[in-house]
Scaffold this motif. Structure first.
Motif, PDB file in Angstrom:
ATOM      1  N   UNK A 112       0.831  -1.209   0.000  1.00  0.00           N
ATOM      2  CA  UNK A 112       0.000   0.000   0.000  1.00  0.00           C
ATOM      3  C   UNK A 112       0.870   1.266   0.000  1.00  0.00           C
ATOM      4  N   UNK A 113       0.393   2.287  -0.714  1.00  0.00           N
ATOM      5  CA  UNK A 113       1.128   3.549  -0.834  1.00  0.00           C
ATOM      6  C   UNK A 113       0.186   4.707  -0.524  1.00  0.00           C
ATOM      7  N   UNK A 114       0.666   5.611   0.337  1.00  0.00           N
ATOM      8  CA  UNK A 114      -0.037   6.868   0.597  1.00  0.00           C
ATOM      9  C   UNK A 114       0.770   7.975  -0.068  1.00  0.00           C
ATOM     10  N   UNK A 115       0.138   8.683  -1.007  1.00  0.00           N
ATOM     11  CA  UNK A 115       0.791   9.796  -1.696  1.00  0.00           C
ATOM     12  C   UNK A 115       0.761  11.028  -0.801  1.00  0.00           C
ATOM     13  N   UNK A 116       1.910  11.682  -0.664  1.00  0.00           N
ATOM     14  CA  UNK A 116       2.017  12.926   0.107  1.00  0.00           C
ATOM     15  C   UNK A 116       2.390  14.046  -0.852  1.00  0.00           C
ATOM     16  N   UNK A 117       1.659  15.151  -0.792  1.00  0.00           N
ATOM     17  CA  UNK A 117       2.001  16.260  -1.673  1.00  0.00           C
ATOM     18  C   UNK A 117       1.588  17.601  -1.090  1.00  0.00           C
ATOM     19  N   UNK A 118       2.392  18.597  -1.391  1.00  0.00           N
ATOM     20  CA  UNK A 118       2.074  19.970  -0.990  1.00  0.00           C
ATOM     21  C   UNK A 118       1.060  20.584  -1.953  1.00  0.00           C
ATOM     22  N   UNK A 130      -0.720  14.640  11.308  1.00  0.00           N
ATOM     23  CA  UNK A 130      -0.216  13.330  11.689  1.00  0.00           C
ATOM     24  C   UNK A 130      -1.309  12.399  12.207  1.00  0.00           C
ATOM     25  N   UNK A 131      -2.277  12.906  12.942  1.00  0.00           N
ATOM     26  CA  UNK A 131      -3.360  12.046  13.433  1.00  0.00           C
ATOM     27  C   UNK A 131      -4.142  11.427  12.271  1.00  0.00           C
ATOM     28  N   UNK A 132      -4.454  12.236  11.267  1.00  0.00           N
ATOM     29  CA  UNK A 132      -5.167  11.713  10.089  1.00  0.00           C
ATOM     30  C   UNK A 132      -4.290  10.743   9.310  1.00  0.00           C
ATOM     31  N   UNK A 133      -3.003  11.072   9.172  1.00  0.00           N
ATOM     32  CA  UNK A 133      -2.092  10.184   8.461  1.00  0.00           C
ATOM     33  C   UNK A 133      -1.979   8.844   9.181  1.00  0.00           C
ATOM     34  N   UNK A 134      -1.869   8.884  10.487  1.00  0.00           N
ATOM     35  CA  UNK A 134      -1.786   7.657  11.279  1.00  0.00           C
ATOM     36  C   UNK A 134      -3.049   6.810  11.092  1.00  0.00           C
ATOM     37  N   UNK A 135      -4.194   7.465  11.030  1.00  0.00           N
ATOM     38  CA  UNK A 135      -5.444   6.725  10.788  1.00  0.00           C
ATOM     39  C   UNK A 135      -5.432   6.075   9.404  1.00  0.00           C
ATOM     40  N   UNK A 136      -4.944   6.801   8.392  1.00  0.00           N
ATOM     41  CA  UNK A 136      -4.855   6.227   7.047  1.00  0.00           C
ATOM     42  C   UNK A 136      -3.932   5.009   7.044  1.00  0.00           C
ATOM     43  N   UNK A 137      -2.803   5.126   7.713  1.00  0.00           N
ATOM     44  CA  UNK A 137      -1.857   4.004   7.793  1.00  0.00           C
ATOM     45  C   UNK A 137      -2.538   2.808   8.446  1.00  0.00           C
ATOM     46  N   UNK A 138      -3.160   3.026   9.581  1.00  0.00           N
ATOM     47  CA  UNK A 138      -3.833   1.936  10.299  1.00  0.00           C
ATOM     48  C   UNK A 138      -4.949   1.314   9.464  1.00  0.00           C
ATOM     49  N   UNK A 139      -5.685   2.140   8.731  1.00  0.00           N
ATOM     50  CA  UNK A 139      -6.751   1.622   7.874  1.00  0.00           C
ATOM     51  C   UNK A 139      -6.192   0.723   6.771  1.00  0.00           C
ATOM     52  N   UNK A 140      -5.034   1.091   6.232  1.00  0.00           N
ATOM     53  CA  UNK A 140      -4.472   0.331   5.110  1.00  0.00           C
ATOM     54  C   UNK A 140      -3.753  -0.949   5.519  1.00  0.00           C
ATOM     55  N   UNK A 141      -3.127  -0.932   6.688  1.00  0.00           N
ATOM     56  CA  UNK A 141      -2.363  -2.135   7.075  1.00  0.00           C
ATOM     57  C   UNK A 141      -2.952  -2.854   8.274  1.00  0.00           C
ATOM     58  N   UNK A 142      -4.032  -2.323   8.821  1.00  0.00           N
ATOM     59  CA  UNK A 142      -4.681  -2.981   9.934  1.00  0.00           C
ATOM     60  C   UNK A 142      -3.871  -2.970  11.214  1.00  0.00           C
ATOM     61  N   UNK A 143      -2.970  -2.005  11.303  1.00  0.00           N
ATOM     62  CA  UNK A 143      -2.123  -1.906  12.504  1.00  0.00           C
ATOM     63  C   UNK A 143      -2.871  -1.172  13.600  1.00  0.00           C
ATOM     64  N   UNK A 144      -2.501  -1.450  14.806  1.00  0.00           N
ATOM     65  CA  UNK A 144      -2.982  -0.661  15.920  1.00  0.00           C
ATOM     66  C   UNK A 144      -1.760  -0.136  16.648  1.00  0.00           C
TER      67      UNK A 144
END
Length: 125
Positions: free
Chosen positions: A77-83, A108-122
């Motif tokens: 999974x890839x999350x694109x980051x852009x200005x 960062x809170x939203x990014x962390x949620x996206x990461x957790x949603x994509x990899x199922x991490x807690x």
């Protein structure tokens, strides 16, 4: 502990993301450009990639396509980051195979949620 690959040509952004992610229980490797990202992804097989879109040498969208082509049996999974968070940029990111899109500056809170949603991490609170 999942390993994440942080790809950004700006040292300060890469370092900030690395520190924040490590504080939240992730192992982190990094790359300074798309070409390094392709090599690192092949060698490390991260659980997820945070990919800056606009970079020299090889941009993040092309790097994402190359990573997916090289790892067709295990899609990372890839999350694109852009200005440049324009609607067209999000469509281009999705077309290149990115699973999510996150504008800079990073929430960062939203990014962390996206990461957790994509990899199922807690992660610890």
């Amino acid at each position: 502990m999942p390993t994440l690959l942080v790809v950004d040509d700006h040292d300060d952004i890469r370092e900030m993301l690395t520190l924040q992610l490590q504080r939240n229980g992730f192992s982190v490797v990094s790359a300074r450009n798309g070409a390094e990202a392709v090599l690192t992804a092949a060698n490390v097989a991260p659980a997820l990639i945070l990919m800056d879109v606009n970079m020299p040498e090889l941009d993040g969208l092309e790097a994402t396509m190359q990573i997916h082509q090289a790892n067709s049996e295990h899609r990372i999974p890839v999350i694109a980051l852009t200005a440049y968070a324009l609607a067209d940029d999000q469509k281009r990111a999705e077309a290149s195979g990115c699973d999510a899109f996150h504008p800079k500056p990073v929430d960062f809170d939203k990014l962390l949620q996206q990461i957790n949603d994509l990899i199922g991490a807690t992660t610890p609170s």
